[in-house]
Design an enzyme around this catalytic site. Structure first.
Site, mmCIF file in Angstrom:
data_model
loop_
_atom_site.group_PDB
_atom_site.id
_atom_site.type_symbol
_atom_site.label_atom_id
_atom_site.label_comp_id
_atom_site.label_asym_id
_atom_site.label_seq_id
_atom_site.Cartn_x
_atom_site.Cartn_y
_atom_site.Cartn_z
ATOM 1 N N ASP A 35 -12.842 -1.173 2.358
ATOM 2 C CA ASP A 35 -14.360 -0.944 1.419
ATOM 3 C C ASP A 35 -15.346 -0.867 2.697
ATOM 4 O OD1 ASP A 35 -12.869 -0.739 -1.150
ATOM 5 O OD2 ASP A 35 -13.156 -3.212 -1.014
ATOM 6 N N GLU A 37 -15.433 0.797 5.335
ATOM 7 C CA GLU A 37 -15.392 1.770 5.778
ATOM 8 C C GLU A 37 -16.742 2.842 5.383
ATOM 9 O OE1 GLU A 37 -11.325 2.178 8.631
ATOM 10 O OE2 GLU A 37 -11.033 1.203 6.863
ATOM 11 N N ASP A 39 -17.901 2.237 2.583
ATOM 12 C CA ASP A 39 -19.768 1.824 2.866
ATOM 13 C C ASP A 39 -20.250 2.530 3.354
ATOM 14 O OD1 ASP A 39 -19.238 0.943 0.336
ATOM 15 O OD2 ASP A 39 -18.975 -1.352 1.391
ATOM 16 N N SER A 84 -11.022 14.943 -34.232
ATOM 17 C CA SER A 84 -10.512 14.033 -34.569
ATOM 18 C C SER A 84 -8.420 14.117 -35.406
ATOM 19 C CB SER A 84 -11.409 13.169 -35.669
ATOM 20 O OG SER A 84 -9.951 12.474 -36.322
ATOM 21 N N GLU A 115 1.505 10.026 -26.186
ATOM 22 C CA GLU A 115 1.547 9.472 -25.112
ATOM 23 C C GLU A 115 -0.059 7.971 -25.530
ATOM 24 O OE1 GLU A 115 -0.660 12.159 -23.753
ATOM 25 O OE2 GLU A 115 -2.801 12.305 -24.570
ATOM 26 N N LYS A 117 -2.432 5.699 -27.098
ATOM 27 C CA LYS A 117 -4.046 6.265 -28.307
ATOM 28 C C LYS A 117 -4.717 4.712 -26.913
ATOM 29 C CE LYS A 117 -5.943 7.041 -32.613
ATOM 30 N NZ LYS A 117 -6.849 6.531 -32.409
ATOM 31 N N ASP A 119 -8.556 3.070 -27.660
ATOM 32 C CA ASP A 119 -8.786 2.250 -28.389
ATOM 33 C C ASP A 119 -10.706 2.948 -27.500
ATOM 34 O OD1 ASP A 119 -10.332 1.846 -30.585
ATOM 35 O OD2 ASP A 119 -9.574 -0.647 -30.784
ATOM 36 N N TYR A 227 -7.462 13.293 -21.744
ATOM 37 C CA TYR A 227 -6.346 14.304 -23.099
ATOM 38 C C TYR A 227 -5.892 15.216 -23.233
ATOM 39 C CZ TYR A 227 -9.120 11.263 -25.939
ATOM 40 O OH TYR A 227 -9.975 10.921 -26.493
ATOM 41 N N LYS A 291 1.880 15.118 -30.088
ATOM 42 C CA LYS A 291 1.441 16.472 -30.241
ATOM 43 C C LYS A 291 2.793 16.715 -29.963
ATOM 44 C CE LYS A 291 -2.677 14.289 -27.573
ATOM 45 N NZ LYS A 291 -3.660 13.938 -25.936
ATOM 46 N N LYS A 315 -0.393 4.675 -35.981
ATOM 47 C CA LYS A 315 -1.357 3.795 -35.324
ATOM 48 C C LYS A 315 -0.474 1.997 -35.488
ATOM 49 C CE LYS A 315 -5.896 3.652 -36.695
ATOM 50 N NZ LYS A 315 -7.446 3.391 -35.915
ATOM 51 N N CYS A 409 -26.399 -32.443 -26.981
ATOM 52 C CA CYS A 409 -25.845 -31.921 -26.272
ATOM 53 C C CYS A 409 -23.985 -32.848 -26.032
ATOM 54 C CB CYS A 409 -26.029 -32.429 -24.494
ATOM 55 S SG CYS A 409 -24.520 -31.985 -23.690
ATOM 56 N N CYS A 412 -23.613 -35.259 -22.865
ATOM 57 C CA CYS A 412 -24.615 -35.975 -21.971
ATOM 58 C C CYS A 412 -25.904 -36.475 -23.242
ATOM 59 C CB CYS A 412 -24.887 -35.707 -20.951
ATOM 60 S SG CYS A 412 -26.243 -34.222 -21.675
ATOM 61 N N CYS A 427 -27.937 -26.789 -23.298
ATOM 62 C CA CYS A 427 -27.658 -28.642 -22.703
ATOM 63 C C CYS A 427 -29.280 -28.495 -22.148
ATOM 64 C CB CYS A 427 -27.050 -28.992 -22.790
ATOM 65 S SG CYS A 427 -26.883 -30.496 -21.770
ATOM 66 N N CYS A 432 -26.408 -32.695 -16.841
ATOM 67 C CA CYS A 432 -25.391 -32.971 -17.593
ATOM 68 C C CYS A 432 -23.536 -32.712 -17.106
ATOM 69 C CB CYS A 432 -25.208 -32.402 -18.868
ATOM 70 S SG CYS A 432 -23.578 -31.901 -20.304
HETATM 71 S S1 IVH Z 1 -5.813 13.551 -28.580
HETATM 72 C C1 IVH Z 1 -7.569 17.335 -31.322
HETATM 73 N N1 IVH Z 1 -5.358 12.046 -27.397
HETATM 74 O O1 IVH Z 1 -8.047 8.875 -31.166
HETATM 75 C C2 IVH Z 1 -7.452 16.312 -30.904
HETATM 76 N N2 IVH Z 1 -6.832 12.295 -28.961
HETATM 77 O O2 IVH Z 1 -8.395 8.701 -33.822
HETATM 78 C C3 IVH Z 1 -7.682 15.479 -29.981
HETATM 79 N N3 IVH Z 1 -7.782 9.167 -28.919
HETATM 80 O O3 IVH Z 1 -10.405 11.753 -31.461
HETATM 81 C C4 IVH Z 1 -7.643 13.966 -29.150
HETATM 82 N N4 IVH Z 1 -6.644 8.312 -27.150
HETATM 83 O O4 IVH Z 1 -10.481 9.820 -29.802
HETATM 84 C C5 IVH Z 1 -6.129 12.397 -28.707
HETATM 85 N N5 IVH Z 1 -3.929 10.925 -25.918
HETATM 86 C C6 IVH Z 1 -5.249 10.355 -26.960
HETATM 87 C C7 IVH Z 1 -5.816 9.951 -27.654
HETATM 88 C C8 IVH Z 1 -6.728 10.132 -29.020
HETATM 89 C C9 IVH Z 1 -7.432 8.077 -28.273
HETATM 90 C C10 IVH Z 1 -8.921 9.355 -29.668
HETATM 91 C C11 IVH Z 1 -9.648 10.117 -29.418
HETATM 92 C C12 IVH Z 1 -9.272 11.203 -30.889
HETATM 93 C C13 IVH Z 1 -8.907 9.608 -32.162
HETATM 94 C C14 IVH Z 1 -8.317 10.478 -33.055
#
Ligand code: IVH
Length: 683
Positions: A35, A37, A39, A84, A115, A117, A119, A227, A291, A315, A409, A412, A427, A432
């Site tokens: 780190d 180097e 910097d 979505s 892959e 998902k 959050d 993704y 996908k 999910k 508290c 104490c 407190c 304390c």
């Molecule tokens: S693909 C056109 N891949 O989950 C589709 N989405 O509930 C593009 N998300 O809108 C989304 N991990 O915000 C995709 N591996 C993943 C994801 C992912 C999380 C989110 C993303 C999406 C939402 C849908």
């Protein structure tokens, strides 16, 4: 350097070098320089840019954080809408998804790609000719907020793609998230500071992205994984996998794991495998996304109004459990904040037995209408700390009791106060015992002064016995006093005294971390130590000087200044110094016999932790990396070594066991003083 052409060349070369090292650090987890180097390179570039302002560039590595706070975010229309995904909790529906697809494209032979998902918060980045020009949130899918200045502070996101011939337009979509460990720390700090904690990493992430001052965003532990794509020009991908691998090549982070399968039954099995790995990822994962891998089929499969027909999200049920809240106890933290804690009937949750859950503060108890004796639903927020989500009101018997915070508290008996703008009760008594105990335990801990023989229970006795009230008083302890404590033999007393003596020589950064300055974690302590070199220089620094330091934000700056302004602090520093504690950065002249060698540590060892082994390697000039590659010199495999060992074997990397490592490290004696400045910066 006076020649402009030369300067321009050097500036360009430094930028490329820094980008490359950034990528090695954040994307490949295989840093090649320290780190420090890094910097130094950054500083050289900064100096040159100042000297030759005509070569300034908005996407220079020196310009991640910058500009005045914004008044508001601009709205930007997505050139390709951000769709979505259709969601399901049922495997039957996944089978139906497969049937539907096969009906739509009966001739096609294809794979599914699975892959995690993630959050977090969806984001779209636009690169034009390889330069990051804009980062926009999803918004309503058609129009989002321009959060470019905030996203630029995320170090794993390249400001320039690492390719000499980048496409004209590359829009990548992904998820910004807050890593789980960083989230836990952020919340703990917020609580110490009397602020409202975030309910989960996603809220913390969304809240961070919405901040108008990018300098504050820079201090939040944000990261991103990509993704999907939006607008593309000058580039085409045939499969999703190929797209992911190209993104990775450009220096963008992608999912650490994905699976390809042609049969839906196999995908379903992989989904279980993914769920079992849930806690191994540094991000919150709430399911899997399936996908079609072949992007050439996407047009034929088409879209509904909201989502593509070639993908679906499965999910996982949230990890929750129901139990009874016996009572509410109060914990007093290092800064005096009173935190209510739910004492629960023990219950299994995500593989562990949970007996307690944080209730954060009184407002939260009110908001959730929690009463003593309630049946409650608990969940792991950020996978680490269990929290009470809600009360099962249907199960109330009428016997439940209201709870209110104490007016004094509980430790104490001193007054408690609510500071302006804070939600927490504190407190007011700095002496304390609860505050003192937490402070001393932190001071003595491994990452700080590492005082051998001084653990939580001994701290408890020392404070309760009235022997110690500040870290400085530890050093005045006499053997006879220690011997008077319960279960304290001659040998343990000698150990403690020796442990205290040894700790006086800890590197300055460890001492600084041990002081427990609010918001100053190991990383910040390390930066401050190498920047100021000694405590006097640090104590004399004003907020402006501090803020100018790379990676020190306004919150840390303010906290440091306030800390050193307090007369109590100055007195403690004076006493610690008088006791002989080290307040100076000793220059690194450590032995360098491991220079040029890269180690990866995996599994558990008997005689030391992985962190300790890492420190020892670094003290001898070696590098420690998180992942195995062809460049790894040695893999140190402890007990229960897993996938890293397999990978090392595959790549033909030399494998060492614990004994062999110890032999390689040689004697410890001459190194203790020379470690300063070589500790890795922990992000
Ligand atoms: S693909 C056109 N891949 O989950 C589709 N989405 O509930 C593009 N998300 O809108 C989304 N991990 O915000 C995709 N591996 C993943 C994801 C992912 C999380 C989110 C993303 C999406 C939402 C849908």
């Amino acid at each position: 350097m006076t020649n402009e052409a030369e300067a321009q060349q050097r500036i360009d070369q430094l930028r490329r070098e820094l980008e490359q090292h950034n990528r090695l650090y954040y994307i490949d987890a295989a840093p090649e320089i320290s780190d420090r180097e890094y910097d130094t390179l950054l500083q050289t570039l900064e100096d040159l840019e100042k000297q030759f302002p005509m070569f300034e560039s908005a996407n220079s590595p020196t310009r991640r954080v910058g500009g005045a706070p914004l008044g508001s975010f601009e709205n930007v229309k997505h050139s390709v809408p951000m769709m979505s995904l259709s969601n399901t909790y049922s495997k039957e529906e996944l089978v139906e998804f497969d049937v539907r697809i096969r009906k739509l494209i009966p001739e096609a032979v294809f794979d599914y790609i699975l892959e995690p998902k993630i959050d977090g918060v969806a984001i779209s980045l636009r690169y034009e000719n390889g330069e990051l020009v804009r980062a926009v949130t999803r918004g309503d899918g058609a129009i989002g907020d321009d959060v470019t200045s905030n996203v630029r502070t995320i170090k794993s996101i390249p400001l320039r793609l690492s390719d000499l011939m980048p496409p004209a337009v590359l829009e990548v979509r992904g998820e910004i998230y807050m890593d789980t460990a960083g989230f836990a720390k952020l919340n703990a700090d917020r609580q110490d500071a009397g602020m409202e904690p975030f309910a989960n990493p996603r809220n913390a992430c969304a809240g961070s992205l919405k901040m108008l001052d990018s300098r504050e965003v820079a201090s939040r532990p944000l990261d991103a994984i990509f993704y999907a794509t939006g607008e593309l020009s000058g580039i085409k991908f045939e499969t999703h996998e190929q797209m992911l691998l190209s993104l990775k090549n450009y220096g963008l982070r992608i999912t650490p794991k994905y699976w390809l399968n042609d049969k839906i039954d196999d995908v379903l099995e992989r989904l279980d495998e993914l769920e079992n790995m849930r806690h191994e990822f540094p991000f919150e994962m709430d399911g899997g996304v399936i996908k079609v891998n072949d992007r050439r089929l996407y047009d034929d499969l088409g879209y509904t109004a909201k989502s593509p027909r070639w993908a679906v999200a499965y999910k996982y049920e949230p990890e929750q459990a129901e139990t009874r809240l016996h009572t509410i106890s109060i914990q007093v933290g290092r800064t005096g904040v009173l935190t209510p804690v739910a004492e629960l009937e023990p219950v299994q949750l995500a593989g562990t037995t949970v007996k307690r859950a944080t209730l954060h503060n009184e407002d939260e108890i009110r908001r959730k209408d929690i009463k003593i004796g309630d049946r409650v639903i608990i969940e792991k927020a950020g996978e680490i700390i269990p929290a009470v989500v809600k009360v099962v009101t249907e199960k109330r018997t009428g016997e439940e009791l209201d709870f209110s915070m104490p007016t004094a508290c509980p430790v104490c008996g001193s007054e408690v106060e609510k500071r302006e703008g804070e939600v927490a009760l504190r407190c007011i008594n700095l002496q304390c015992p609860a505050q003192v105990k937490n402070w001393l335990t932190h001071f003595a801990s491994r990452g700080a002064m590492d005082i051998n023989g001084l653990g939580e229970s001994l701290v408890e006795q020392l404070v309760d016995g009235g022997l110690v009230k500040t870290p400085a008083e530890l050093y005045a302890l006499q053997k006879v006093e220690v011997l008077g404590l319960e279960r304290m033999g001659e040998k343990s007393a000698d150990n403690l005294i020796k442990g205290l003596e040894d700790s006086k020589n800890r590197p300055f950064e460890k001492v600084l971390f041990g002081l427990g300055i609010r918001h100053v974690g190991k990383g910040a302590a390390s930066i401050l130590a190498s920047e100021f070199k000694n405590i006097d220089a640090l104590m004399a620094a004003d907020i402006q000087t501090l803020e100018e330091i790379h990676d020190i934000g306004p919150i840390v700056g303010k906290s440091v200044v306030e800390y050193f302004q307090a007369p109590e602090t100055r007195e403690i520093i004076r006493q610690l110094r008088a006791a002989g504690v080290n307040f100076e950065q000793t220059e690194t002249g450590g032995s360098n016999e491991l220079e040029g060698l890269t180690f990866v540590l995996t599994g558990s060892m008997e005689s030391m932790t992985r962190d300790e082994a890492g420190d020892k390697i670094k003290a001898r000039g070696g590098k420690v990396s998180g992942s195995v590659s062809k460049k790894t010199s040695y893999l140190v495999a402890g007990e229960a070594a897993g996938s890293k060992l397999t990978k090392a074997e595959k790549l033909g990397v030399t494998i060492l066991n614990e004994e062999q490592l110890i032999a390689l490290l040689g004697s410890d004696e001459d190194l203790t003083d020379k470690k300063a400045g070589q500790m890795g910066f922990e992000f």
